[in-house]
Design an enzyme around this catalytic site. Sequence first.
Site, short mmCIF file in Angstrom:
data_model
loop_
_atom_site.label_atom_id
_atom_site.label_comp_id
_atom_site.label_asym_id
_atom_site.label_seq_id
_atom_site.Cartn_x
_atom_site.Cartn_y
_atom_site.Cartn_z
N THR A 1 0.82 -1.23 0.00
CA THR A 1 0.00 0.00 0.00
C THR A 1 0.85 1.27 0.00
O THR A 1 0.34 2.36 -0.25
CB THR A 1 -0.86 0.05 1.29
OG1 THR A 1 0.05 -0.01 2.40
CG2 THR A 1 -1.84 -1.11 1.35
N HIS B 1 5.39 21.80 -2.03
CA HIS B 1 4.87 22.24 -0.74
C HIS B 1 5.68 21.72 0.45
O HIS B 1 5.87 22.44 1.42
CB HIS B 1 3.42 21.78 -0.55
CG HIS B 1 2.46 22.51 -1.42
ND1 HIS B 1 1.13 22.65 -1.12
CD2 HIS B 1 2.63 23.14 -2.61
CE1 HIS B 1 0.53 23.33 -2.07
NE2 HIS B 1 1.42 23.64 -3.00
#
Length: 354
Positions: free
Chosen positions: A268, A299
């Site tokens: 995952t 960011h």
Amino acid sequence: METRILSQNQLNEVVHDLNCDGVVAFPTDTVYGLAVRVVSKQAILKLTQAKNRPQDKPYPLLVSSIQQIEAFAQLTHRDRQLIHQWMPGSVTFVFRKNPGLDNDYFAESTTIAFRMPTDLWIKTLLDEIKEPLLLTSANISGEPAAVSSDEVIASLSGKIDCVVSGIAGCGIPSTIIDASRFDLQLIRKGTIDMKDIEAKSKTVALACDHGAYPHKEAIKVRLTELGYTIEDFGTFDNASVDYPDTVYPAAKSVSEGKNTWGIVMCGTGIGASITANKVTGIRCALVFDKETAHITREHNDSNVLAMGGRLVDEKTAVEIAEIWLNSPFSNDERHIRRISKLTDVENKEKTHER
Ligand code: RB5
């Protein structure tokens, strides 16, 4: 003015001269340098006149630690890696000025150059002065650099306060690299080859568990084609392994500056990202598409990328990795502030007792 010749044992006198607006010359690991205190307008003027140097050309800062650089510059992850990998050494890096810097000398500058020599004597001098010094080569502008105190005396006697006797290093000035933008730019050739600096900044630590083994292999092939150097922390087949065993050493190698970037994967991506984010200095972003790959660099200045092999196909994983590696940090004030708060959190947690 009389130019005194001092020995390295007379450190106190050198410190005294600097504190009294003096210009001092001493040997460095490259050539003889001239230094003054950055807060002394009088010394800076004396230095510029002695060298006959244009007034608008700012001098580099002589520093002894990354903390001293941080007080003057705004550093991205890539900049910190450059410092860990190449300093101290015969390289000068130009970084973006810290916008909050309150310093008259650099008031008009958007960038500042930094040099951290290897000499222990210079480190001791900087520790005594307790702040960086302005540094330039000890010769008249445009003339060859000096490597001995005799050469300094021959060109600058009567114009500077003291010369510390000794022999400078290789005689070749430092390599100057402009790192104020994402693409590095060579300003002056020196002993350190720009290609080696670029190659080191293209090093990637790769790690995965069995849930993303084919993805890691595909990324390794593509990044190698693109000129990246890969350190592969495994796994090396489809057999079941525990993701912390491969991901932790990969993330650690980024935190220690051994590799500039890291890409970690599991089924995952969640376990891999949790593992990497436990390592000091790591900002690992779990990403599933190209857009967030770009945004997290802009960011968060993320330094490790995590992906899930059961959630993105191999081709997408390769594309995400390429986009992530090619996206610069935005350097926006609000993002810098938030990242610095992340570092505060990390530091508070380090001292937190359970
Ligand atoms: C392994 O089965 C799986 O737990 C791992 O790859 C990962 O998804 C964990 O977060």
